[in-house]
Design an enzyme around this catalytic site. Structure first.
Site, PDB file in Angstrom:
ATOM      1  CG  ASP A  96     -10.557 -85.837  33.244  1.00 22.68           C
ATOM      2  OD1 ASP A  96     -10.609 -87.047  32.929  1.00 22.68           O
ATOM      3  OD2 ASP A  96     -11.488 -85.241  33.786  1.00 22.68           O
ATOM      4  CG  ASP A 157     -16.003 -89.593  33.679  1.00 21.83           C
ATOM      5  OD1 ASP A 157     -16.496 -90.477  34.398  1.00 21.83           O
ATOM      6  OD2 ASP A 157     -16.477 -88.454  33.594  1.00 21.83           O
TER       7      ASP A 157
HETATM    8  N1  GLY Z   1     -15.623 -86.204  32.607  1.00 19.56           N
HETATM    9  C1  GLY Z   1     -16.677 -85.418  33.117  1.00 19.56           C
HETATM   10  C2  GLY Z   1     -17.900 -85.510  32.307  1.00 19.56           C
HETATM   11  O1  GLY Z   1     -18.058 -86.405  31.488  1.00 19.56           O
HETATM   12  O2  GLY Z   1     -18.750 -84.652  32.492  1.00 19.56           O
END
Ligand code: GLY
Length: 377
Positions: A96, A157
């Protein structure tokens, strides 16, 4: 201007100026920290390595770009210094890094030319590129420390981290980062997107051979469900991939996933936590999925030549933002956050129907896009 347009401007201007008041107030209250969820009116604070650690800095930069208030920039720069620690430390960092370093270091570099910010953005991009699984053509999610079974996992994501790679390729005049972003996006198109234009949260691959094993439910209801924030990441992520590559397959995916999302929304325009949830759980909403989708739809509308079709997605974004403004925004002093009722993970009962920092981020991001801000991710 017609009366309807004037009325629309009224609520948008009000949402924008009230959001700025909140951000200034929050800056005085929490300064350079890493809020995630707002409990009993107060934002909590996570470590700098947590995946949401870029959003508060991002909100400060969004507001600074509009107001040029020095106090906002100063806090955003302190946040960036703290974000340098996990980047250098390495072990706690994960896929991320786009969410973390695009709205902080990369934005700072774009605004100021600061060489240290550029370096941080490039280190983060190199880390993301280094997570690429060659056999499976995907960027690996998480680390063994989070889940030892996750070596072969990719998650929806991660499409939202790809702009970091597109940026690094342009910045370094080196196509490798972009090649990895495109390969990952193509794997998502092939292995995540179902015939009904929904996506699962997680796809598990054999990390050695790259063969797909199965879909996993993750934060959604199950392997075959339609977790609303996952659909939002897909709508926005494919729109960005299309913007950066011109590939119409990504436009088609973004449009069709958006069509599913929009046609399954409840009347107030904020989705259930999962579109396939049982009726008894429909009180669980996710305002973050609504805000993220609104910002993604604005992006998508810019990629569509047909005026009627483009305006459908643009107007849908505005309708979602209006739904959030009317029923899910809290501009009172007693509440740090802007939006109410986001959901982190209903299956494990983690932060259900509470304000979440990335809901606020995408809400303001969408509003400033409507005001004409360019160059966001
Ligand atoms: N990327 C983790 C979420 O969307 O909760």
């Amino acid at each position: 201007m017609t009366q309807t347009m004037e009325q629309q401007m009224d609520w948008m201007n009000d949402a924008y100026s009230q959001a700025l008041i909140k951000i200034n107030r929050l800056n005085e209250k929490i300064g350079a920290s890493f809020p995630h969820v707002c409990l009993d009116g107060n934002y909590n604070c996570e470590d700098a390595s947590f995946w949401t650690s870029g959003f508060w800095g991002g909100l400060l930069w969004l507001a600074y770009r509009e107001t040029k208030e020095e106090a906002l920039r100063e806090t955003a720069e302190l946040i960036e210094q703290k974000l340098n620690v996990p980047l250098q430390q390495f072990y706690d960092i994960h896929h991320d890094v786009g969410f973390m370093y695009l709205p902080t270091s990369v934005i700072n570099y774009q605004l100021s030319g600061n060489e240290e910010s550029r370096r941080m953005g490039l280190i983060a991009a190199s880390h993301l590129a280094g997570r690429f699984n060659l056999s499976g053509q995907f960027i690996r999610a998480w680390t063994d420390r989070v889940d030892p079974n996750s070596t072969g996992w990719a998650i929806i994501d991660c499409l939202m981290n790809l702009p970091l790679l597109f940026w690094a390729s342009k910045e370094e005049n080196d196509p490798r980062f972009k090649q990895i972003a495109v390969a990952h996006a193509n794997t998502v198109l092939k292995q995540f997107v179902r015939d009904d234009w929904t996506v699962p949260h997680i796809v598990s691959f054999n990390p050695e051979t790259g063969e797909k094993i199965e879909n996993l439910g993750g934060q959604g209801l199950g392997p075959d469900s339609a977790w609303s924030r996952g659909q939002a990441w897909a709508i926005y992520g494919f729109a960005i991939a299309a913007r950066e590559t011109g590939d119409q397959a990504y436009v088609t995916a973004s449009k069709n996933i958006a069509n599913y999302f929009l046609s399954h929304l409840p009347e107030d325009k904020v989705p259930y936590w999962d579109f396939r949830t049982a009726d008894k759980d429909k009180h669980v909403r996710d305002s973050t999925a609504a805000a993220c989708t609104a910002s993604g739809l604005i992006e998508l509308s810019k990629l569509i030549e047909d005026e009627t079709e483009a305006s459908f997605y643009y107007e849908s974004a505005i309708a979602i933002l209006k739904g959030l403004y009317d029923n899910y925004a809290d501009f009172s002093d007693g509440q740090d956050a802007i939006l109410t009722k986001g959901t982190v993970s209903y299956p494990v009962n983690r932060h259900v129907n509470v304000p979440i920092i990335y809901g606020d981020y995408y809400f303001l991001e969408a509003l400033v896009k409507l005001r004409g801000q360019q160059g966001l991710f």
